[in-house]
Design an enzyme around this catalytic site. Structure first.
Site, short mmCIF file in Angstrom:
data_model
loop_
_atom_site.label_atom_id
_atom_site.label_comp_id
_atom_site.label_asym_id
_atom_site.label_seq_id
_atom_site.Cartn_x
_atom_site.Cartn_y
_atom_site.Cartn_z
N THR A 369 26.32 24.86 40.55
CA THR A 369 24.75 24.95 39.38
C THR A 369 24.06 26.65 39.48
O THR A 369 23.72 26.22 41.07
CB THR A 369 24.02 24.50 39.14
OG1 THR A 369 24.71 22.69 38.79
CG2 THR A 369 23.28 24.86 37.45
N THR A 387 27.89 26.10 35.83
CA THR A 387 28.42 25.63 37.16
C THR A 387 29.23 24.37 37.08
O THR A 387 30.47 25.73 36.20
CB THR A 387 27.63 23.68 37.26
OG1 THR A 387 27.81 23.36 37.92
CG2 THR A 387 27.60 23.22 35.92
N ASN A 389 29.62 22.22 38.62
CA ASN A 389 29.18 20.94 38.95
C ASN A 389 29.17 20.48 39.91
O ASN A 389 28.02 21.54 40.54
CB ASN A 389 30.10 19.55 38.46
CG ASN A 389 29.14 18.05 38.15
OD1 ASN A 389 28.32 18.27 38.25
ND2 ASN A 389 29.93 16.70 38.36
N ASP A 411 30.32 14.26 34.90
CA ASP A 411 28.60 14.36 33.73
C ASP A 411 28.82 13.08 32.60
O ASP A 411 27.93 13.16 31.85
CB ASP A 411 28.26 15.64 33.86
CG ASP A 411 27.50 16.63 34.14
OD1 ASP A 411 26.98 15.37 35.26
OD2 ASP A 411 27.62 17.28 34.53
N SER A 441 22.33 18.12 32.82
CA SER A 441 20.84 18.20 32.61
C SER A 441 20.75 19.78 32.67
O SER A 441 19.18 19.93 32.72
CB SER A 441 20.08 17.99 33.59
OG SER A 441 20.53 16.35 33.83
O1 DON Z 1 25.24 19.82 33.61
C1 DON Z 1 24.90 18.96 35.00
O2 DON Z 1 23.43 18.54 34.93
C2 DON Z 1 25.29 19.28 36.32
N1 DON Z 1 26.68 19.66 36.46
C3 DON Z 1 24.25 20.59 36.89
C4 DON Z 1 25.69 20.21 38.49
C5 DON Z 1 24.24 20.87 38.77
O3 DON Z 1 22.62 21.44 39.28
C6 DON Z 1 25.20 20.92 40.44
N2 DON Z 1 23.53 22.17 41.72
N3 DON Z 1 23.05 21.65 42.32
#
Ligand code: DON
Length: 559
Positions: A369, A387, A389, A411, A441
């Site tokens: 992300t 992102t 992910n 997720d 998130s």
């Molecule tokens: O959508 C989400 O909440 C996660 N896939 C976000 C992943 C994320 O923030 C990775 N970062 N460091």
């Protein structure tokens, strides 16, 4: 002379503490210097914040290959100069042939790694559609001009920075990328990558050129779509032409709530960000924080107890609201916050096992992300989090197209109560259904001050910690009167209900504070850094203060 010098030093340290870049007209805060510079150039050329967002997002797909993307998805909150606020949901979707138990074996056991590191971990990508839709509706400059800088960077290479190099050279990601022959060609080599070494991505530059020439639907209907389907055949994935053709973004009303006179706009489901942020801040509003310091055990105890309840609610109720019925208004109401807050003891931590979700009568009708912030001289602003992910997504690069695929299917709640990559658990509301979007998130957020003027654009990566990162920046600014820079740099802590532990950054809590929190009954775990916020604040004269978190070396540019 000495006095003169000390005045200079004070002035210097003061301005350093406030922000990383200050400008009268426009600003961009993103994870990469080249991308922030590209954004500001678009603004200087007369583009608006949406134009700049398109250029920055495409350039991040080149300069930040571990998280910036065209093979993933995300969310965008837009506040136009006239004060209208909207959001664009370009989250990935579950493919048509996905099914609820696709990551379980015949005994109902989770197949290790399948939701994270296989071709089936990928959801149908939404990023290119999201940027195309935003541009079509709100942009002003020609589409191809906005892609041009990214194409150049991919074609002729860009200088790797310390963070690129650290992650590309790490054993963990070298191993992940070595599992796929296409990824290996681009991202793996025998000798370590060096800082300022040029990374050339020829296939990616061709893909971006096609999208520039034929428009964003090329990704879903043109040669790029063929390449994605070819890649699925090679790797055992399930994204089909039909999935790509039927993908659409959704423009949604923001989650809107008030916090101590400020109006906060954030992302609705399928992101849990807006609702959970509202749940946390509405409860916190019941406390007069003037009595507490930001490192007092009393404040940390209360915020953590609030977070536990908000994340328990997240696990029970939240999912894609196009598929499940979410008690949205109730969850962001002051009455609900009061009910949740009234179960908190000021003396003792409530064990997470004893915390259930709040009782809401759901009407049974139907069912790594990166974040950047942009403000332009016209008064438009964009808060965008995107992102694939995990860092480098599922590690698979699309054949001949040069971009990585996401592993966003993780997720979903792949089995009720089974934790995802970030330790988050979920329930039926977030189970896999074809065409459903997985719960996120991501919390891109825009804030107005008490006069209704644009005050702050903010957001962060960090999986489950995104929401508490955004909350703490807002609390630091609004309640603890910190400068923007202090609010962002201040050490963070996080609780997400389960596991029942306060996660905190190194050196965040001193030994006395730890002892005192232990007395309440809190367990504490030190972890790696939390989040990477990229924010822009405006003062009452409209001056823009841009700030990029030093945790992952983001960069702000303003003019
Ligand atoms: O959508 C989400 O909440 C996660 N896939 C976000 C992943 C994320 O923030 C990775 N970062 N460091």
């Amino acid at each position: 002379m000495k006095k003169f010098l000390s005045i200079i030093l004070i002035t210097f340290s003061y301005s350093f503490e406030v922000a990383n870049a200050v400008g009268e007209y426009g600003a961009v805060a993103s994870s990469k210097k080249q991308s922030s510079e590209i954004g500001v150039q678009i603004l200087k050329n007369g583009g608006n914040a949406i134009d700049a967002a398109v250029a920055v997002a495409f350039s991040l797909a080149v300069t930040h290959p571990s998280a910036g993307n065209i093979g993933g998805g995300g969310f965008m909150v837009i506040r136009l100069a006239n004060g209208e606020v909207t959001t664009i949901d370009f989250r990935e979707k579950a493919p048509l042939s996905s099914f609820k138990d696709m990551f379980l074996d015949s005994t109902g056991t989770v197949i290790p790694g399948k939701s994270r590191y296989s071709a089936q971990a990928a959801g149908v990508p939404g990023t290119v559609y999201g940027l195309g839709y935003a541009h079509e509706k709100y942009g002003t400059l020609p589409w191809d001009i906005l892609l041009y800088p990214a194409i150049q960077l991919a074609k002729y290479g860009f200088d790797l920075d310390y963070h690129n190099v650290r992650i590309l050279n790490s054993e963990r990601y070298k191993t992940l990328l070595s599992h796929d022959k296409e990824s290996m060609k681009i991202f793996v080599k025998d000798s370590p990558f060096k800082i300022n070494e040029k990374l050339i991505q020829k296939d990616l530059s061709n893909t971006l050129s096609r999208i520039a020439k034929y428009g964003y639907l090329e990704f879903y209907q043109g040669l790029t779509a063929d390449y994605i389907v070819d890649c699925m055949k090679r790797t055992g994935g399930i994204i089909s032409h039909e999935d790509l053709i039927s993908y659409k973004v959704v423009e949604r009303n923001p989650i809107e709530f008030d916090y101590r006179g400020y109006t906060i706009y954030s992302m609705p489901p399928p992101s849990s960000g807006g609702i959970t942020l509202a749940n946390i801040l509405n409860q916190l509003e019941l406390i007069d924080l003037a009595e507490y310091s930001p490192r007092s055990s009393e404040y940390i105890h209360l915020l953590v107890e609030i977070e536990k309840r908000a994340y328990a609610d997240r696990a029970e109720y939240l999912g894609d609201m196009d598929f499940v019925n979410i008690p949205l208004d109730e969850m962001i109401s002051d009455e609900y916050a009061y009910d949740r807050y009234s179960t908190i003891s000021h003396r003792r931590a409530t064990c997470s096992k004893k915390i259930n979700h709040g009782i809401i009568n759901v009407m049974e009708e139907s069912e790594e992300t990166t974040h950047f912030s942009i403000v332009d001289k016209y008064g438009n602003s964009v808060s965008l989090t995107t992102t694939i992910n995990g860092w480098f997504g599922n590690g698979i690069t699309v054949d001949q197209a040069g971009f990585l695929l996401n592993n966003e299917m993780d997720d979903f709640s792949i089995k009720p109560g089974y934790p995802n990559m970030y330790g988050l658990i979920g329930n039926e509301a977030n189970s896999i259904v074809p065409e459903k979007r997985m719960l996120s998130s991501m919390t891109p957020t825009i804030v107005e001050n008490q006069d209704g003027d644009l005050f702050l654009v903010l957001g962060s990566p960090g999986g489950s910690t995104i929401i508490t990162t955004v909350a703490q920046i807002l609390i630091n600014l609004i309640d603890f009167n910190m400068s923007l820079k202090e609010s962002v740099e201040s050490k963070r802590f996080h609780h997400q209900w389960l596991p029942d532990v306060i996660q905190t950054e190194k050196y965040s809590f001193n030994p006395d504070l730890v002892k005192s929190l232990n007395k309440y009954g809190h367990d504490i775990k030190i972890r790696s850094s939390i989040g990477e916020a990229n924010c822009i604040m405006l003062d009452t004269l409209g001056i823009k203060y841009a700030c990029s978190d030093s945790r992952r070396g983001g960069a702000s540019v303003a003019y």
